[in-house]
Design a protein around this motif. Structure first.
Motif, PDB file in Angstrom:
ATOM      1  N   ALA A 222       0.819  -1.213   0.000  1.00  0.00           N
ATOM      2  CA  ALA A 222       0.000   0.000   0.000  1.00  0.00           C
ATOM      3  C   ALA A 222       0.851   1.260   0.000  1.00  0.00           C
ATOM      4  N   ALA A 223       2.129   1.146   0.357  1.00  0.00           N
ATOM      5  CA  ALA A 223       3.001   2.319   0.434  1.00  0.00           C
ATOM      6  C   ALA A 223       3.948   2.447  -0.750  1.00  0.00           C
ATOM      7  N   CYS A 225       5.273   3.370  -4.558  1.00  0.00           N
ATOM      8  CA  CYS A 225       5.017   4.434  -5.523  1.00  0.00           C
ATOM      9  C   CYS A 225       4.822   3.817  -6.899  1.00  0.00           C
ATOM     10  N   GLU A 286      -1.802  -1.346   6.621  1.00  0.00           N
ATOM     11  CA  GLU A 286      -1.597  -0.436   5.488  1.00  0.00           C
ATOM     12  C   GLU A 286      -1.555   1.026   5.938  1.00  0.00           C
ATOM     13  N   LYS A 290       1.897   3.298   5.328  1.00  0.00           N
ATOM     14  CA  LYS A 290       1.787   4.530   4.538  1.00  0.00           C
ATOM     15  C   LYS A 290       2.318   5.733   5.313  1.00  0.00           C
ATOM     16  N   ARG A 291       1.989   5.813   6.581  1.00  0.00           N
ATOM     17  CA  ARG A 291       2.412   6.962   7.379  1.00  0.00           C
ATOM     18  C   ARG A 291       3.911   6.944   7.649  1.00  0.00           C
ATOM     19  N   ALA A 294       5.705   7.807   4.352  1.00  0.00           N
ATOM     20  CA  ALA A 294       5.522   9.227   4.048  1.00  0.00           C
ATOM     21  C   ALA A 294       6.530  10.068   4.827  1.00  0.00           C
ATOM     22  N   CYS A 302       6.624  10.731  -3.418  1.00  0.00           N
ATOM     23  CA  CYS A 302       7.003   9.740  -4.414  1.00  0.00           C
ATOM     24  C   CYS A 302       7.721  10.346  -5.611  1.00  0.00           C
ATOM     25  N   LEU A 311       1.213   7.666  -5.097  1.00  0.00           N
ATOM     26  CA  LEU A 311       1.164   6.587  -4.122  1.00  0.00           C
ATOM     27  C   LEU A 311       0.238   5.496  -4.606  1.00  0.00           C
ATOM     28  N   THR A 313      -2.404   2.438  -4.900  1.00  0.00           N
ATOM     29  CA  THR A 313      -3.668   2.102  -4.239  1.00  0.00           C
ATOM     30  C   THR A 313      -3.846   0.585  -4.144  1.00  0.00           C
TER      31      THR A 313
END
Length: 315
Positions: A222-223, A225, A286, A290-291, A294, A302, A311, A313
């Motif tokens: 999920a993270a 690019c 997820e 993601k956090r 980031a 990205c 990012l 999906t």
């Protein structure tokens, strides 16, 4: 929910030229051409963004407060050595993420090229399709928990423990307890040259993890690019795990692997326990990854040298 404890490790001195540069931070060393003249040095890549561990920990605490349960995570940028830990000392079950460990332990006893065809098939099914029967056979082959413990010492794992005895359903390798830090260390042994496994075998494991069946590609993916027309995309090798506790019906959901993108290799592990459903556990994993990524990427996100990516999906 208990307040999250996060920490960030960075190398004592990181030059803007990157790891291994002989230059002092911020110092440009001109290149000498054969004629003896000087040429204009190539521009240095930007220094990696500073990650504020307290701020990132507060971000994760706020996100996870809606879910309850227990969560631990770790990310290490293998290129810059920046490392972040969330609940560093928390041990949780591996579920099927332990299958990476089993295959790496097997390859310590015999290189891939010497394995019998059936053993190779078991290894592929165990990683790509999360086949439990194949995992049971390979776990027996490495010597059950004693064999796993020997391998873990080789890989530098310090807080990973498998229960004694033969397998009954997932209740052997599947309830191995570990820390996110140990899982990141294991992924580092796959991605780095300082590993007891030869390069060809390490690449084999990562290729299997990069080709898991599509329905199991949720988690740390999920993270990643996704590249645009003029930008590269992340490559992800992962193994996920999920397990429903019989005693209370709550779920363990885990995702471990490697995210490679322009200029960075991220070893990633997120482990969760006590979710009311598998879907909730996936959302926790997820959201956490993601956090964290980031924060590691900073304002550039990205963006790559060639353009702007978005990012992913992917679930």
């Amino acid at each position: 929910m208990t307040t999250g404890v996060g920490s960030l490790s960075t190398p004592r001195a990181v030059t803007t030229a990157g790891v291994g540069s002989p230059s002092a931070p911020g110092v440009v060393t001109p290149s000498v051409v054969p004629s003896g003249g000087l040429r204009t040095p190539a521009p240095r890549p930007p220094a990696p963004p500073r990650v504020s561990a307290p701020r990132l920990t507060r971000t994760l605490d706020r996100f996870l407060a809606r879910y309850g349960g227990r969560t631990t995570a770790a990310v290490r940028d293998l290129t810059t050595a920046r490392t972040y830990h969330y609940h560093r000392d928390l041990q949780l079950p591996t579920a099927s993420a332990s299958k990476i460990n089993i295959l790496m332990a097997l390859l310590l006893t015999s290189p891939w090229r010497r394995l019998a065809r059936r053993t190779r098939d078991d290894a592929e099914r165990m990683i790509r399709f999360s086949d439990n029967a194949a995992a049971d056979r390979l776990y027996e082959r490495i010597g059950l928990e004693a064999g796993l413990a020997r391998a873990d010492r080789e890989f530098g794992l310090r807080r990973t423990y498998a229960p004694a005895g033969r397998c009954v359903d997932l209740y052997c390798w599947g309830i191995t307890r570990t820390t996110a830090s140990d899982q990141v260390r294991l992924i580092g042994a796959l991605a780095g040259k300082r590993s007891p496994l030869p390069e060809k075998d390490r690449e084999r494991v990562l290729r299997l993890m990069a080709n898991v069946t599509p329905e199991q590609r949720w988690g740390i993916s999920a993270a990643v690019c996704e590249g645009g027309r003029v930008s590269s995309k992340s490559e992800v090798s992962l193994k996920n795990g999920w397990l429903r506790h019989v005693a209370n019906g709550r779920w363990v959901v885990v995702s471990v692997g490697l995210i490679r993108e322009a200029g960075h290799d991220y070893a990633v592990a997120v482990l969760t326990e006590d979710s009311p459903s598998m879907g909730t556990g996936i959302a926790r994993v997820e959201g956490v990854v993601k956090r964290i990524l980031a924060a590691f990427r900073g304002r550039q996100g990205c963006a790559t040298a060639g353009g702007q990516a978005v990012l992913s999906t992917i679930r």
